[in-house]
Design a protein around this motif. Structure first.
Motif, PDB file in Angstrom:
ATOM      1  N   TRP B  68       0.823  -1.212   0.000  1.00 52.38           N
ATOM      2  CA  TRP B  68       0.000   0.000   0.000  1.00 52.38           C
ATOM      3  C   TRP B  68       0.854   1.257   0.000  1.00 52.38           C
ATOM      4  O   TRP B  68       0.407   2.319  -0.412  1.00 52.38           O
ATOM      5  CB  TRP B  68      -0.956  -0.003   1.190  1.00 52.38           C
ATOM      6  N   LEU B  69       2.090   1.129   0.488  1.00 57.48           N
ATOM      7  CA  LEU B  69       2.982   2.299   0.490  1.00 57.48           C
ATOM      8  C   LEU B  69       3.663   2.494  -0.855  1.00 57.48           C
ATOM      9  O   LEU B  69       4.112   3.593  -1.177  1.00 57.48           O
ATOM     10  CB  LEU B  69       4.039   2.144   1.594  1.00 57.48           C
ATOM     11  N   CYS B  70       3.745   1.435  -1.623  1.00 53.22           N
ATOM     12  CA  CYS B  70       4.323   1.542  -2.968  1.00 53.22           C
ATOM     13  C   CYS B  70       3.479   2.532  -3.763  1.00 53.22           C
ATOM     14  O   CYS B  70       2.273   2.362  -3.879  1.00 53.22           O
ATOM     15  CB  CYS B  70       4.335   0.183  -3.659  1.00 53.22           C
ATOM     16  N   ALA B  71       4.123   3.583  -4.294  1.00 51.83           N
ATOM     17  CA  ALA B  71       3.381   4.620  -5.017  1.00 51.83           C
ATOM     18  C   ALA B  71       3.533   4.468  -6.531  1.00 51.83           C
ATOM     19  O   ALA B  71       3.268   5.406  -7.277  1.00 51.83           O
ATOM     20  CB  ALA B  71       3.843   5.997  -4.565  1.00 51.83           C
ATOM     21  N   GLU B  91       0.885  -4.027  -7.449  1.00 52.37           N
ATOM     22  CA  GLU B  91      -0.486  -3.746  -7.896  1.00 52.37           C
ATOM     23  C   GLU B  91      -1.327  -5.031  -7.852  1.00 52.37           C
ATOM     24  O   GLU B  91      -2.486  -5.017  -7.435  1.00 52.37           O
ATOM     25  CB  GLU B  91      -0.472  -3.177  -9.322  1.00 52.37           C
ATOM     26  N   ARG B  94      -2.303  -5.740  -4.278  1.00 50.36           N
ATOM     27  CA  ARG B  94      -3.350  -4.782  -3.861  1.00 50.36           C
ATOM     28  C   ARG B  94      -4.702  -5.196  -4.426  1.00 50.36           C
ATOM     29  O   ARG B  94      -5.710  -5.208  -3.719  1.00 50.36           O
ATOM     30  CB  ARG B  94      -3.009  -3.362  -4.373  1.00 50.36           C
ATOM     31  N   ILE B 106      -8.523   2.148   2.190  1.00 50.47           N
ATOM     32  CA  ILE B 106      -8.733   3.426   2.888  1.00 50.47           C
ATOM     33  C   ILE B 106      -9.981   4.046   2.276  1.00 50.47           C
ATOM     34  O   ILE B 106      -9.965   4.474   1.129  1.00 50.47           O
ATOM     35  CB  ILE B 106      -7.529   4.380   2.719  1.00 50.47           C
ATOM     36  N   LYS B 127      -6.167   3.584  -6.192  1.00 49.51           N
ATOM     37  CA  LYS B 127      -5.253   2.638  -5.554  1.00 49.51           C
ATOM     38  C   LYS B 127      -5.821   2.038  -4.255  1.00 49.51           C
ATOM     39  O   LYS B 127      -5.492   0.915  -3.919  1.00 49.51           O
ATOM     40  CB  LYS B 127      -3.921   3.323  -5.240  1.00 49.51           C
ATOM     41  N   PHE B 128      -6.621   2.802  -3.530  1.00 49.81           N
ATOM     42  CA  PHE B 128      -7.028   2.350  -2.192  1.00 49.81           C
ATOM     43  C   PHE B 128      -8.473   1.890  -2.074  1.00 49.81           C
ATOM     44  O   PHE B 128      -8.873   1.379  -1.040  1.00 49.81           O
ATOM     45  CB  PHE B 128      -6.793   3.458  -1.152  1.00 49.81           C
TER      46      PHE B 128
END
Lengths: 267, 130
Positions: B68-71, B91, B94, B106, B127-128
């Protein structure tokens, strides 16, 4: 040659300054740029999954629209739009089956043939000729020390990067042609934390601090960038940086087109 | 770290299918972790995520903040000597998590309440959330 300008959502709101200055510069250079009619959001992040083709629709729709208005090239200012459009374009160029599926799905558009070129304004300016830009500079930015920040999405992945992904120099060359002095800036390709700004601002502030201090240590008067999200993270997040790091002094952050407009005497 | 191996080959197969990557290409040099701008926030280093995938220890990754921290900044991909696209593996994990549960990782209500550029919000939502 007509060029379609794809603004993307943020260029009409928080990054209005980027749009205004870039279009004014383009006009001064005599570039024929027209805003793409009926453009839609590109989705901002390119989908990295092989099984959710639906996320490729938004970027491909824009490319199909550019094709239907007979534009061969679509130019962008936002690094995220550039990255998403360029990566989706390559995906469908190399995968006829996926392209066919997308075309069949978006029945209201004409079939996209995968032939539109996606370009960033920086590439456009470089092709115009930095020597030619130098000739029309009215107010050289002499003595101004500039840290050129690229971030991620203009350079990576390599196949869509506008320059070398580790040691780019396209912004430095442009800044030199404006009479300013680009400084050595090792953190110029380091990620600013991107969309984490919407969920964990402190993580972004910590990265912004590292990047801005690296610019300062190398003598920069200001930082320039092309990405509206990097701009927000490096500029607006400085209020969070101040809370985290006592004694932090503000560092000016501008869009590269703003200093270009200054140098070309556009007010 | 001590872990119980359950060798979840079906999950690994799904990760490889979604990402199009072969996790066994990785020889654990650690270049991805060395260059990752987010690694200091992560509880598992990027190369550890691949190692756990290789071992089929998917549960260990599920509880970790790393993916989740991977941007998706693509730094690891640009530097990997084996050509592994770690951003795609992140990805894939996730998506497997988001598709398995009914919840957002989130939810929008927990996102920052201040004026943000749209691109920040849209990408965070992509992403979240599901």
């Amino acid at each position: 040659m007509k060029l379609a300008y794809f603004p993307g959502c943020t260029l009409k709101t928080t990054a209005k300054k980027l749009e205004t200055s870039a279009l004014a510069v383009a006009e001064t250079l005599g570039l024929k740029i027209e805003e793409l009619p009926n453009w839609n959001c590109c989705g901002t992040v390119y989908s990295l999954a092989s099984d959710d083709l639906i996320k490729q629709l938004a970027p491909i729709r824009n490319l199909a629209r550019a094709q239907s208005f007979e534009y061969k090239t679509i130019v962008t200012l936002c690094s995220m739009c550039y990255n998403t459009l360029a990566q989706s374009n390559i995906l469908v160029k190399n995968d006829g089956e996926k392209l066919k599926k997308i075309n069949e799905f978006m029945s209201e558009e004409e079939d996209y043939r995968g032939e539109v070129e996606v370009k960033h304004f920086l590439t456009l300016f470089k092709e115009f000729g930095l020597e030619n830009i130098k000739k029309i500079v009215k107010k050289p930015l002499s003595k101004l020390k500039v840290a050129c920040y690229y971030g991620c999405l203009l350079l990576r992945p390599k196949r869509i990067g506008i320059d070398d992904c580790e040691q780019p120099h396209i912004l430095e060359e442009l800044v030199l042609s404006l009479g300013a002095e680009p400084v050595n800036f090792p953190y110029q390709v380091e990620c600013c934390g991107s969309y984490h700004t919407a969920v964990k601002p402190e993580i972004v502030a910590m990265r912004a601090y590292r990047i801005l201090e690296n610019a300062r240590e190398n003598g920069a008067d200001l930082v320039v960038t092309s990405c509206p999200l990097c701009y927000f993270n490096l500029k607006d997040r400085q209020r969070d940086v101040k809370r985290l790091y006592a004694g932090f002094k503000e560092m000016p952050v501008l869009y590269f087109t703003e200093i270009m407009a200054d140098a070309l005497g556009i007010t | 770290m001590r872990l119980v191996l359950k060798s979840e080959t079906d999950v690994l197969k799904k990760v490889e299918e979604i990402s199009g990557q072969n996790v066994f290409s990785c020889y654990q040099c650690g270049m991805c972790s060395a260059g990752c701008p987010m690694s200091e926030e992560m509880d598992l280093l990027p190369n550890q995520v691949i190692r756990l995938l290789q071992m089929g220890a998917f549960d260990e990754i599920l509880g970790s903040s790393t993916v989740w921290l991977c941007a998706s900044c693509y730094t690891c991909r640009a530097r990997c000597p084996r050509g592994v696209d770690l951003a795609r593996l992140m990805e894939a994990v996730r998506l497997i998590v988001l598709r398995k549960t009914k919840d957002d990782y989130i939810p929008p209500a927990r996102m920052v309440k201040e004026k943000l550029p749209q691109i920040a919000l849209i990408s965070a939502l992509r992403k979240f959330t599901r």
